[in-house]
Design a protein around this motif. Structure first.
Motif, PDB file in Angstrom:
ATOM      1  N   VAL A  28       0.802  -1.214   0.000  1.00 23.94           N
ATOM      2  CA  VAL A  28       0.000   0.000   0.000  1.00 23.94           C
ATOM      3  C   VAL A  28       0.839   1.269   0.000  1.00 23.94           C
ATOM      4  O   VAL A  28       2.036   1.247   0.297  1.00 23.94           O
ATOM      5  CB  VAL A  28      -0.949   0.038   1.228  1.00 23.94           C
ATOM      6  N   ALA A  56      -4.224   7.446  -2.222  1.00 24.33           N
ATOM      7  CA  ALA A  56      -4.036   7.562  -0.773  1.00 24.33           C
ATOM      8  C   ALA A  56      -4.181   9.012  -0.331  1.00 24.33           C
ATOM      9  O   ALA A  56      -4.875   9.317   0.642  1.00 24.33           O
ATOM     10  CB  ALA A  56      -2.678   7.003  -0.355  1.00 24.33           C
ATOM     11  N   LYS A  59      -7.856  10.033  -0.756  1.00 25.30           N
ATOM     12  CA  LYS A  59      -8.726   9.447   0.275  1.00 25.30           C
ATOM     13  C   LYS A  59      -8.601  10.241   1.575  1.00 25.30           C
ATOM     14  O   LYS A  59      -9.612  10.534   2.228  1.00 25.30           O
ATOM     15  CB  LYS A  59      -8.381   7.976   0.509  1.00 25.30           C
ATOM     16  N   GLY A  99     -10.881   3.438   2.645  1.00 20.23           N
ATOM     17  CA  GLY A  99      -9.450   3.651   2.764  1.00 20.23           C
ATOM     18  C   GLY A  99      -9.067   5.018   3.293  1.00 20.23           C
ATOM     19  O   GLY A  99      -7.887   5.304   3.453  1.00 20.23           O
ATOM     20  N   VAL A 115      -5.233   5.304   2.731  1.00 19.52           N
ATOM     21  CA  VAL A 115      -4.464   4.110   2.356  1.00 19.52           C
ATOM     22  C   VAL A 115      -5.020   3.584   1.043  1.00 19.52           C
ATOM     23  O   VAL A 115      -6.237   3.478   0.868  1.00 19.52           O
ATOM     24  CB  VAL A 115      -4.560   3.013   3.441  1.00 19.52           C
ATOM     25  N   SER A 116      -4.123   3.241   0.129  1.00 23.16           N
ATOM     26  CA  SER A 116      -4.550   2.662  -1.142  1.00 23.16           C
ATOM     27  C   SER A 116      -3.514   1.662  -1.632  1.00 23.16           C
ATOM     28  O   SER A 116      -2.317   1.839  -1.405  1.00 23.16           O
ATOM     29  CB  SER A 116      -4.737   3.761  -2.194  1.00 23.16           C
ATOM     30  N   ASP A 123      -7.384  -1.983   2.552  1.00 20.69           N
ATOM     31  CA  ASP A 123      -7.165  -0.546   2.764  1.00 20.69           C
ATOM     32  C   ASP A 123      -7.902  -0.072   4.014  1.00 20.69           C
ATOM     33  O   ASP A 123      -7.357   0.686   4.826  1.00 20.69           O
ATOM     34  CB  ASP A 123      -7.630   0.263   1.555  1.00 20.69           C
ATOM     35  N   VAL A 127      -6.142   1.593   7.304  1.00 18.15           N
ATOM     36  CA  VAL A 127      -6.460   2.957   7.732  1.00 18.15           C
ATOM     37  C   VAL A 127      -7.096   2.947   9.121  1.00 18.15           C
ATOM     38  O   VAL A 127      -6.857   3.842   9.928  1.00 18.15           O
ATOM     39  CB  VAL A 127      -7.320   3.709   6.690  1.00 18.15           C
TER      40      VAL A 127
END
Length: 144
Positions: A28, A56, A59, A99, A115-116, A123, A127
């Motif tokens: 990630v 990421a 998000k 995520g 998070v990706s 994810d 997170v």
């Protein structure tokens, strides 16, 4: 810390998400932003997907902008939801799937984590682990 996570805290949140990713076999990218959606810290695991750095950050930004986790926002922005079509707003920057989580302090959002790179479930797990290390409490989230 009234303006959001400082660098040391942001790096700790990134490390927590990375440790969870390693435990569950995900690769990630992790971003931490401040209350204005500005990047504080970013890490990308070797082998993580190429879209992760953008997703990421976006998000985390989305979680701050809407003061809700992106998985909850996905329900609101889905077909028939009160925010249907949100994902196409802001030049497509809002990410409406899991995520991203906002970071709360004293009743307001002061930052976010994104998070990706894994599955949506991975994810979300990463997170959540990071946000759970944030030393302040957050209000309960739910979709109407």
């Amino acid at each position: 810390m009234t303006n959001g996570p400082d660098l040391d805290t942001a790096l700790m949140l990134c490390a927590t998400a990375l440790a969870t990713a390693r435990d569950i076999g995900a690769f990630v990218s992790v971003a931490v932003v401040d209350g204005g959606g500005n990047l504080v810290a970013f890490v990308r695991m070797d082998g993580a997907e190429i879209a992760g750095p953008t997703l990421a950050v976006d998000k985390a930004y989305t979680a701050v902008a809407h003061r809700v986790s992106t998985d909850v926002l996905g329900v609101l922005a889905g077909p028939g939801g009160p925010l249907q079509g949100l994902a196409s707003a802001a030049g497509g920057r809002y990410v409406c799937f899991g995520g991203g989580k906002p970071l709360w302090m004293e009743g307001r959002v002061v930052g976010g984590v994104g998070v990706s790179g894994g599955t949506v479930e991975q994810d979300v797990a990463c997170v959540k682990a990071a946000a759970d290390k944030w030393p302040h409490t957050a209000p309960a989230e739910s979709a109407p």
